[in-house]
Each structure stands twice: as structure tokens, then as C-alpha cells.
Design a protein around this motif. Structure first.
Motif, mmCIF file in Angstrom:
data_model
loop_
_atom_site.group_PDB
_atom_site.id
_atom_site.type_symbol
_atom_site.label_atom_id
_atom_site.label_comp_id
_atom_site.label_asym_id
_atom_site.label_seq_id
_atom_site.Cartn_x
_atom_site.Cartn_y
_atom_site.Cartn_z
ATOM 1 N N SER A 77 0.572 -1.230 -0.062
ATOM 2 C CA SER A 77 0.103 0.197 -0.198
ATOM 3 C C SER A 77 0.833 1.269 -0.032
ATOM 4 C CB SER A 77 -0.801 0.195 1.244
ATOM 5 O OG SER A 77 -1.700 -1.326 1.138
ATOM 6 N N GLY A 81 -0.304 3.606 -2.511
ATOM 7 C CA GLY A 81 -1.196 4.841 -2.156
ATOM 8 C C GLY A 81 -0.337 5.951 -2.928
ATOM 9 N N SER A 85 -2.093 8.926 -5.174
ATOM 10 C CA SER A 85 -2.205 10.698 -4.496
ATOM 11 C C SER A 85 -1.993 11.504 -5.259
ATOM 12 C CB SER A 85 -1.288 10.217 -3.280
ATOM 13 O OG SER A 85 -0.101 11.115 -3.711
ATOM 14 N N ALA A 140 -4.111 1.027 0.962
ATOM 15 C CA ALA A 140 -3.683 1.764 -0.118
ATOM 16 C C ALA A 140 -4.778 3.318 -0.727
ATOM 17 C CB ALA A 140 -3.620 1.603 -2.247
ATOM 18 N N TYR A 143 -4.117 5.961 2.275
ATOM 19 C CA TYR A 143 -2.928 6.088 2.203
ATOM 20 C C TYR A 143 -3.205 7.092 1.720
ATOM 21 C CZ TYR A 143 -0.907 2.742 5.459
ATOM 22 O OH TYR A 143 -0.370 1.321 6.236
#
Ligand SMILES: Nc1ncnc2c1ncn2[C@@H]1O[C@H](COP(=O)(O)OP(=O)(O)OP(=O)(O)O)[C@@H](O)[C@H]1O
Ligand SMILES: [Mg+2]
Lengths: 249, 260
Positions: A77, A81, A85, A140, A143
Motif C-alpha cells: 500500500s 498509495g 495520490s 492504499a 494512504y
């Protein structure tokens, strides 16, 4: 508006009717179920305490599956993650990664576990892989949301000072997101522990294996003991989690 | 190459904005000078400072900072960025980190990539950081978390982080806007003094003409994205300053009233 409300009610009523009519629901079976349930409960009672060793062994394995599965999920993750993002990468990258994570989340754990048992054989390994895979879909995403939830100003300040993207992640984003990550990871660990209790039913290791074995061999008193142990564990996990959440509140 | 910053016929509009934030701006700031930017709210001060910090793209004109030409379609090369330090109006500190960590963050652009990632400071980094903390009078706050500091203390941390960068050009966006007059004078003297001691150029924006006069050798007045005057402090004319803020919109009087 009123027409919309009517349509919604009609759809709901239609769905219920369709389910009732087309599913083989013989209400007569409920009548004969009473004595059978009584018989079933009778055979479960009193729970057989001699299976303590199996309970301890199974619980320990479940715990190990949850721990290793969670570690696997965290390891997967962290990079996923970051890639999901919008703070860290371009839309061309985070959009497909988010879609992938949504797919991963959509696959039920038990299905993943069955596939993994087929792929790597019985035991805790398929359970660990299944938990790691399944939990990554959620973790993920969490995060990525933690990264995107931080204040942007210090990130811009570090960029202005010449810090590269990873240094910005480490020194501007991470200190802000750390408490959120800790909370989310603990939350996911609790889910992993709960979910791994039943993995043994499909042969993926842990305490669920004994429930399945005892039910199949009609040793309901033993199955009852294991079930009680599982319920106690779930309650204990929840109590620990409530205490931990208070610390992060 | 003695100009720390040079701008020629520069125009810029923020994405989606109807009016340009900067219009046909030209200026040149020699190395080592302390310059104040005055102008009412919306004049374009923050925009001009962000441009010189290399944070804006899509402008027209010519810009060069510390001898490096900027291009309107890309950020300046990363190795140049530590040479320009920026003191953000809202401080832009990492609230949950310590003062020391925040000031060390100013060194990140000067560290090799792996060390920047681990954040391990070299002996030289620590010397520079300790000096910056001492100059800003916050050496005793080093281990405190920023979220436990007062506004004035945060301001000092923000300046210390900028100084730790060892910038040759210091840009400060209203560095004293929310301080009382005594504190404001102290901070500006700290900023311009530190710049002078380090041979750096300083450009700061302000809403307070009297402070600008005390701490800058030169004053640039802006209004509606244009430079209205650009004079040595000794030649600053009261009427020109007053004109700058006259009828500049509903908010225009606020900054001036705080001073007069
Ligand atoms: N991100 C943005 N998007 C669109 N327009 C912007 C943006 N930032 C600033 N502007 C506009 O650009 C103009 C100049 O703004 P700028 O922030 O540079 O003014 P300023 O002189 O710093 O004002 P203040 O004294 O209030 O800080 C203003 O009209 C503002 O509305
Ligand atoms: Mg501004």
C-alpha cells in the motif's frame, strides 16, 4: 419529485416481490426447523472443552495470518498509495491506479482465498496472500487520501527550497499524515484479524479450519467451543481497538 | 551579472483570472540591495515574489534570477532553487515537526538526494542551522514542536528556515503583517540584517510604508499589476505613497490605517 418517489417505491416493491416469487422459499420448512435447531443446539451443548489445544493452535495461526497479511498489505500500500495520490503523481497515473484499487476492493476476500488455495495449496500461505491482496485495495486508498489530506503550503515551501519529491514526502507530507496512517493501519489490522477467522473454512489456514472440520464430522460440541473462542476473540479485538482509537483521537 | 533579479516587460495572468496580475513590469535589483514592495491588496506583490521564486509559469516577457534565465514553460532547474529563499506569509511550516526539523528542512535542497531523504544533517548543515536559529533568537526553542509556538515565534522559525537555505536572494511576502509595530521592526531588522551579513539581496513586500522606509534602501510601489514608482528610499515622496493606496477598492484603507 412525487413521480420520482413513486417510481422508487415501485422499484423496491417489485424487487421484493420478484425475490419472493422466484426464490424457492418453502415456508413449510420453517415449521420443521424448530425441533431441528433444538436438536442442533442440544448437540452443541455442552461445548467440548477438550479442544483447547486446537483453539490455541488455530488462534495463533489466525493471528499470524493477520499479522503477516497486514504487513504484506502495508508493504504494497505504501507505493500504491503514493501512486494513487494526486499530490504526488500526475492524473494519467493516479487515475488508473485508483481504478485498479477499486477492482481489488470489489473482489470478495473469500473468493481470493479460494483462488489462492487452488494456486498454492492448503495452509496459512494462501490466507496471508489473500489478506494482503484484499486489504491493499482499501489501505492504499486510505494512504492516498492521507497524502492528499495534508496541508499543501509546507510542501510548496520545501519545493521552493529545492527539495525533491521523495524528500518532500518524507519531511513535509509524512509528519502530517503519520497519525492518520497509524489509525487507518490499526483499523485495517482489526478487519484483517476478523476476516482471517473464517479463512480456514476454504482451507486457507487459521481457526476457521477447525469449525469446518468439526461441523463436517458432526462434532457440534467441539464446533461450539471453537465458535465461542472466535466470538470472544472478536470482542477482544474490538475492545483493544476502541482503546487504541482513543489514543489517536 | 551584478543584478540579483532582472525582469523585462513581464506580463502574467493567473489561470482563469480575467485580468492580468502583472502587466508590463520591468525592474532590476542589484546584488546586496534591500528592497521593499508596497501596494494595496491585489496589487500583485505576492504574484511578483512567487514569479521570482520560480513558482509561476505561463508569463510573457524576460526573467532572470541570480544569473539564471527563467522560461515560461517550465520550473527553474532544481539546483538553482536553494539560492532563492522565500519567507511565506502564512509561514508554511510543518506543524507537527520540531523547530529544528523545520529549519533543517531549509537545508534539503543543499543535501545529496539520499541524505535529503533520510534527513541526516552533516556537521556543516548543523553549523548553518545553529547559526540561523541563534540569529533569529530561537535557539532555545529548537526541540519544541511548531504547533506549540506563538505567531511571532513561528515567524522567526520561517525566517530561520529561509536563512538555513543560505540563499543569495531572500524573498519575503509580508513577513510582518500580523505583528505589533515593535515586533515588526525587530523582525524586519533581523531579516534585512541577516541578508546584509550574508551579502544576500532582500526583497520584501509590506503594507507599512514607514517600516519599508526604515529597512529598505529602495522602494517599489505597485498598483493593479503595474509598477507605479521605483525610487531610492531617500527620494520616496509622501504623496506618491498615499496615491498608491487611494481608492484602490473596498479593502484598500486597511493596511494604511494600521500605520498612520
Ligand atoms: N491563484 C490565483 N488565481 C487567480 N487569481 C489570482 C490568484 N492569486 C492571485 N490572483 C489575483 O491576482 C491579483 C494579484 O494578487 P496578489 O496576491 O499578487 O496581490 P498582493 O499584492 O499580494 O495582495 P495582498 O496585499 O492582498 O497580499 C489579484 O487580483 C488576485 O485576485
Ligand atoms: Mg500577497
Amino acid at each position: 419529485m412525487r413521480l420520482g418517489g413513486f417510481a422508487a417505491n415501485a422499484v423496491i416493491a417489485g424487487a421484493i416481490l420478484w425475490s419472493l416469487v422466484t426464490t424457492d422459499v418453502e415456508l413449510s420448512r420453517l415449521v420443521s426447523a424448530g425441533p431441528r435447531i433444538a436438536d442442533f443446539l442440544g448437540r452443541m451443548f455442552p461445548p467440548d472443552p477438550t479442544v483447547m489445544r486446537e483453539i490455541v493452535k488455530g488462534s495463533a495461526e489466525t493471528l499470524r495470518i493477520a499479522i503477516l497479511g497486514s504487513v504484506g498489505a502495508v508493504v504494497l500500500s505504501v507505493p500504491l498509495g503514493i501512486l494513487a495520490s494526486e499530490t504526488m503523481v500526475a492524473p494519467a497515473l493516479f487515475r488508473p491506479v485508483r481504478t485498479l484499487l477499486a477492482f481489488v476492493r470489489a473482489i470478495p476476500l473469500i473468493l481470493v482465498a479460494m483462488l489462492m488455495v487452488g494456486a498454492v495449496g492448503l495452509g496459512p500461505l494462501p490466507g496471508i496472500i489473500a489478506i494482503a491482496f484484499h486489504a491493499t485495495g482499501m489501505l492504499a486508498k486510505f494512504y492516498a487520501e492521507a497524502i492528499d489530506g495534508v496541508s499543501r503550503a509546507p510542501i510548496a515551501a520545501l519545493e521552493s527550497a529545492g527539495a525533491g519529491p521523495l524528500a518532500r514526502l518524507r519531511h513535509a507530507i509524512w509528519p502530517q499524515m503519520a497519525p492518520v496512517v497509524a489509525r487507518d493501519t490499526i483499523f485495517r489490522f482489526e478487519l484483517n484479524l476478523r476476516e482471517s477467522l473464517i479463512l480456514g473454512i476454504v482451507g486457507a489456514g487459521g481457526i476457521g479450519f477447525y469449525i469446518q472440520t468439526y461441523v463436517r464430522s458432526f462434532q457440534y460440541d467441539k464446533a461450539a467451543s471453537v465458535t465461542i473462542a472466535v466470538v470472544v476473540m472478536v470482542i477482544a479485538i474490538e475492545a483493544v481497538n476502541v482503546a487504541l482509537r482513543r489514543r489517536f483521537a | 551579472m551584478s543584478a540579483a533579479a532582472r525582469i523585462d516587460d513581464l506580463s502574467f495572468a493567473h489561470p482563469g483570472a480575467a485580468l492580468p496580475a502583472l502587466e508590463r513590469v520591468s525592474l532590476s535589483i542589484p546584488s546586496g540591495e534591500s528592497v521593499a514592495l508596497l501596494g494595496p491588496s491585489g496589487a500583485g506583490k505576492t504574484t511578483l515574489l512567487a514569479l521570482l521564486d520560480g513558482r509561476l509559469q505561463g508569463w510573457r516577457g524576460r526573467v532572470s534570477v541570480l544569473g539564471t534565465a527563467f522560461y515560461p514553460d517550465r520550473a527553474p532547474p532544481r539546483p538553482c532553487r536553494p539560492d532563492t529563499g522565500f519567507v511565506f506569509q502564512e509561514f508554511a511550516l510543518v506543524e507537527r515537526s520540531t523547530v529544528l526539523r523545520n529549519v533543517l528542512n531549509g537545508r534539503l535542497g543543499r543535501m545529496p538526494p539520499l541524505r535529503a531523504l533520510s534527513g541526516q544533517a552533516s556537521a556543516h548543515d548543523m553549523t548553518v542551522v545553529r547559526a540561523a536559529l541563534a540569529d533569529c533568537g530561537i535557539a532555545d526553542l529548537a526541540e519544541r514542536r511548531v504547533d506549540s509556538l506563538s505567531g511571532g515565534q513561528r515567524q522567526r522559525v520561517a525566517i530561520a528556515r529561509c536563512l538555513a537555505q543560505e540563499p543569495r536572494l531572500i524573498l519575503a511576502d509580508e513577513p510582518v503583517s500580523n505583528l505589533d509595530p515593535a515586533r515588526a521592526g525587530e523582525i524586519l531588522s533581523l531579516l534585512t540584517g541577516a541578508a546584509r551579513m550574508r551579502g544576500a539581496t532582500a526583497l520584501f513586500s509590506s503594507h507599512q510604508p514607514d517600516l519599508a522606509r526604515r529597512f529598505a534602501q529602495r522602494i517599489i510601489g505597485m498598483r493593479n499589476g503595474r509598477i507605479v514608482f521605483d525610487v531610492p528610499t531617500s527620494e520616496l515622496d509622501e504623496d506618491a505613497t498615499a496615491d498608491l493606496y487611494r481608492d484602490a477598492g473596498p479593502m484598500s484603507g486597511i493596511g494604511l490605517r494600521a500605520v498612520r
